[in-house]
Structure formats: structure tokens, C-alpha cells
Design a protein around this motif. Structure first.
Motif, mmCIF file in Angstrom:
data_model
loop_
_atom_site.group_PDB
_atom_site.id
_atom_site.type_symbol
_atom_site.label_atom_id
_atom_site.label_comp_id
_atom_site.label_asym_id
_atom_site.label_seq_id
_atom_site.Cartn_x
_atom_site.Cartn_y
_atom_site.Cartn_z
ATOM 1 N N GLY A 140 0.795 -1.219 0.000
ATOM 2 C CA GLY A 140 0.000 0.000 0.000
ATOM 3 C C GLY A 140 0.824 1.263 0.000
ATOM 4 O O GLY A 140 0.277 2.366 -0.127
ATOM 5 N N MET A 141 2.157 1.145 0.128
ATOM 6 C CA MET A 141 3.033 2.306 0.052
ATOM 7 C C MET A 141 3.665 2.382 -1.327
ATOM 8 O O MET A 141 3.932 1.356 -1.959
ATOM 9 N N LEU A 142 3.933 3.591 -1.781
ATOM 10 C CA LEU A 142 4.655 3.831 -3.027
ATOM 11 C C LEU A 142 5.889 4.660 -2.667
ATOM 12 O O LEU A 142 5.775 5.810 -2.229
ATOM 13 N N VAL A 143 7.069 4.053 -2.836
ATOM 14 C CA VAL A 143 8.327 4.644 -2.373
ATOM 15 C C VAL A 143 9.014 5.366 -3.523
ATOM 16 O O VAL A 143 9.311 4.756 -4.556
ATOM 17 N N LEU A 144 9.285 6.650 -3.345
ATOM 18 C CA LEU A 144 9.997 7.460 -4.328
ATOM 19 C C LEU A 144 11.445 7.628 -3.883
ATOM 20 O O LEU A 144 11.716 7.839 -2.696
ATOM 21 N N ALA A 173 5.930 -3.056 -0.663
ATOM 22 C CA ALA A 173 5.712 -1.697 -1.162
ATOM 23 C C ALA A 173 6.016 -1.654 -2.654
ATOM 24 O O ALA A 173 6.790 -2.460 -3.179
ATOM 25 N N ASP A 174 5.399 -0.716 -3.361
ATOM 26 C CA ASP A 174 5.739 -0.474 -4.761
ATOM 27 C C ASP A 174 6.749 0.662 -4.829
ATOM 28 O O ASP A 174 6.826 1.515 -3.925
ATOM 29 N N LEU A 175 7.529 0.683 -5.914
ATOM 30 C CA LEU A 175 8.650 1.606 -6.030
ATOM 31 C C LEU A 175 8.561 2.409 -7.315
ATOM 32 O O LEU A 175 8.170 1.892 -8.356
ATOM 33 N N VAL A 176 8.960 3.683 -7.224
ATOM 34 C CA VAL A 176 9.210 4.532 -8.392
ATOM 35 C C VAL A 176 10.524 5.243 -8.115
ATOM 36 O O VAL A 176 10.577 6.169 -7.303
ATOM 37 N N TRP A 177 11.586 4.769 -8.764
ATOM 38 C CA TRP A 177 12.922 5.310 -8.528
ATOM 39 C C TRP A 177 13.497 5.839 -9.830
ATOM 40 O O TRP A 177 13.352 5.214 -10.890
#
Length: 409
Positions: A212-216, A235-239
């Protein structure tokens, strides 16, 4: 008072909502006592500075960063003295007595208190805190200058020393944090010597992540092992990744993004044991720089490329968080107070505890009106909290239960 035609809620100012003893609101005495006991810091005899008071003193020390020890003690207890909340025999401790009390307490109670209290605070309706059902969080790192003592220099190191020079003016402690983008609430912290890179410290943050978290994260954090370890939390990631990262097109997607895979550097030639990622590439108006993001969200319908490109700027919220702590809460050219590594660790935890308390209070003040917490001035909130702590301190420096003996040490 509300103006004519206004309800009480509509007539209240932000300062009216925040005008409470923020330290004891966020960290109730009962919880502090429980943490102190769990860490084995409960006193065997009555002291002028019992452990509970030292915890609150260390927090106040990080709220009034520009003040000396004895002045912080006066500010913290002034409201109680005015209201006659303790026996007249109690006196403001000396700097030496406060230093000894801090050493007795150590850093562990502040670390445990952070783990017990500091969580993401955004509710389902908090503006700016969510993206399509994901809670937005960001990771980043920074350094804090610490006093130039032999103990600090030996443990933390100083910038430039690794290149053979004399090093910087002050030793530095390196810190990595996770913060909630919509509220600026920091909910995970790791600190260590300067030689430990922030990407290594970040590994200690992963336990705070979950589905449920989206980590930048910025491009400095990308690494195959870190990517896998972070994604394993659910968690899902956008890096962001560097321009020279090898990202072959495996499948082109209708929104302009594409599926690719990443591998560990040791497997780069064989492309062995890959992890599937989705790649979003874009430019900004008037800028030829190509930005490249990788994400665990492989379904372009769940998170279209254009929306992810627009979302990435939220990562800069964590930069603002660190500026709030270092520049505004700590003051310009901040140097922490502690001459020894344990004191530095204690102070780091207290700095982030105080910031979380202020940010949580700011969020709660916005809930009734649906106001975006980012629209509220942290500097103004900090000033109000400082005033109210001196007016409404909510603990006594001595145990005032019936029958308790009071014998200053």
C-alpha cells in the motif's frame, strides 16, 4: 472568539488548535515511563533529574536548539513554576548535572520511543498524501555536523579526511530517513558514521515499509540488491535511474512506457536472474534532459506513464522535511550539542521525535477543514509550539504521587 455568523470551529485560528503542550501530547508521561522501564533506565533512588524528566528535557533541547542547557530547563519548567506545580525546593540543574543525566539515560529510550510513536499520519482524505490508493513516501539522506571532540571524530569521521587531507571543520553523522510526502512525517530513521553511505543506512529503513506504500527515490539509491530488498517488503517503487543504465525494451506499452529488466552488476553480461521493471522516460518543457524512472507497477493502466512522470516531483518533499529539521528547527549552521557518540545518537532521535510531534499536530489541525498540511507554515507552527511548551508544560519534575519522598540527589 468566533466572528458573528461563524461557528466555533470556523472561528478558530491554527494557533488555537496547536496551543497545547505538544511534548506531552505526543509522548504521554505514562508511555515515557514505560519506555524508560523497558530500557532499564528506571532510577533506584530519587534524583533531581529522574529519567522521565531527562527524556522531556532532551526533546525540549531539540525544540529550543539555540539555547543553553540551563536555559532550556528554565523554559521547560517556567509554566509549572508560575502555576506552583512543584515544591519550591526544586532548582534548575546545572549544565554538568544535565550532562550526567543525559549520559545515564543514553540513546536507547529515545530510539524506542520513536519506534513506538512515529508512524505515517495521513488519513484517507489527507490532500497530497496518496496516489491512486498508494500512500506516498520518499527516502533520502543527509548529514549533521557534530562537535569537534576526539570521541566524535573517531567514531563518525569528518568530510574530506578519506582523501588524505585534514578533513572538514566538524565531524559528521550520516542519516537516512523515510518520510510521508503528504504530511512530512518522518517514520523511519537510521544514523551512522560518515563513511557508511546513505544507501547502506537505507537498508535499516525497510522494516517500516509495507503493502500500500509507493516509495519514491532519487537515482543515487538505485541498486539491484536494494531494489529487490525494498520490493520484497510489499511496497511499490518509483525510482529514478541514471541515463547510462542498461534497460532493454522487452515489451512496449500503449502509454509510451515499456517493460524491461534489471540485473546485478555481477550478472550484467549474462543478464542472469533479472527483475522485471517498467520504464518511464520523459523530458520537461524547455529542458532536453531525459528523465528515466523504473517502477514495480507493471500495469500501465494502474499507473499511467504521464501520471508517474508528474508524480516524481513529490520526492522533493523529503528534501523539504530535512530543511525543516536542520534549518528551521535546528537553526542556521546547526551543529549538534553532544561531545560523545551516544549523546549524538540520543540527540538525533530527539530531533526527529520533535519534528514528528509538530507535523502530526499540524496534520490534526487540518483534518476538520480538509486543508492540505503542506499549505500550513512549519516555521509558524514551530514558533507557536515553542511558546506553548513554556506556558503549558504538562509534567512535574518530581513524582507528586501521595506519599512519595522527594530527595534531590
Amino acid at each position: 472568539m468566533p466572528r458573528p455568523g461563524q461557528t466555533k470551529s470556523q472561528g478558530e485560528r491554527f494557533s488555537d488548535r496547536i496551543a497545547i503542550g505538544v511534548l506531552t501530547r505526543a509522548f504521554p508521561p505514562e508511555l515515557v515511563d514505560e519506555v524508560v522501564a523497558a530500557c532499564g533506565r528506571t532510577e533506584q533512588r530519587s534524583r533531581l533529574l529522574p529519567a522521565r524528566v531527562v527524556v522531556y528535557f532532551v526533546l525540549a533541547m531539540c525544540l529550543f536548539s539555540g539555547q543553553g542547557y540551563e536555559e532550556v530547563a528554565r523554559l521547560l519548567t517556567w509554566g509549572l513554576e508560575r502555576l506552583g506545580r512543584w515544591e519550591r525546593g526544586w532548582r534548575v540543574p546545572t549544565t554538568a548535572a544535565i550532562s550526567r543525566a543525559r549520559a545515564r539515560l543514553g540513546p536507547e529510550p529515545l530510539e524506542v520511543l520513536f519506534a513506538r510513536v512515529c508512524r505515517p499520519v495521513a488519513g484517507p482524505d489527507t490532500p497530497g498524501a496518496w496516489f491512486r490508493g498508494w500512500r506516498l513516501v520518499a527516502v533520502d539522506g543527509t548529514t549533521f555536523d557534530v562537535p569537534d571532540s576526539d570521541a566524535n571524530a573517531g567514531f563518525f569521521g569528518r568530510p574530506g579526511a578519506a582523501r588524505g587531507g585534514a578533513g572538514g571543520a566538524f565531524p559528521q553523522v550520516r542519516v537516512a530517513v523515510l518520510a510521508e510526502c503528504g504530511t512530512h512525517a518522518v517514520f523511519a530513521v537510521q544514523a551512522g558514521p560518515l563513511a557508511v553511505h546513505e544507501t547502506e543506512l537505507a537498508r535499516g529503513l525497510f522494516d517500516a515499509l509495507g503493502p500500500g506504500m509507493l516509495v519514491l527515490a532519487d537515482r543515487g539509491f538505485v541498486g539491484f540488491d536494494r531494489w529487490r530488498e525494498t520490493a520484497a517488503t510489499g511496497a511499490d517503487l518509483v525510482w529514478r535511474v541514471k541515463r547510462d543504465a542498461v534497460l532493454p525494451v522487452v515489451e512496449a506499452l500503449p502509454d509510451g512506457s515499456y517493460v524491461s529488466h534489471i540485473v546485478a552488476a555481477r550478472d550484467r553480461d549474462r543478464r542472469a536472474d533479472p527483475s522485471r521493471v517498467r520504464v518511464v522516460e520523459y523530458t520537461l518543457p524547455g529542458d532536453t534532459t531525459v528523465y528515466r524512472l523504473i517502477t514495480t507497477i507493471l500495469d500501465h493502466r494502474a499507473a499511467p506513464a504521464r501520471e508517474l512522470a508528474g508524480l516524481y516531483h513529490e520526492r522533493w518533499e523529503v528534501e523539504t522535511v530535512l530543511d525543516e529539521i536542520k534549518t528551521h528547527q535546528g537553526g542556521p549552521r546547526l551543529v549538534l550539542r553532544s561531545q560523545h557518540p551516544d549523546g549524538v545518537r540520543q540527540e538525533i532521535w530527539a530531533m526527529f521525535l520533535v519534528h514528528h510531534a509538530i507535523r502530526d499536530l499540524m496534520h490534526q489541525s487540518c483534518v476538520p477543514t480538509g486543508r492540505d498540511p503542506d499549505r500550513v507554515s512549519f516555521t509558524r507552527a514551530l514558533r507557536v509550539v515553542r511558546r506553548q511548551v513554556t506556558d503549558q508544560a504538562a509534567f512535574s519534575p518530581q513524582d507528586t504521587r501521595p506519599g512519595t519522598r522527594r530527595h534531590p540527589s
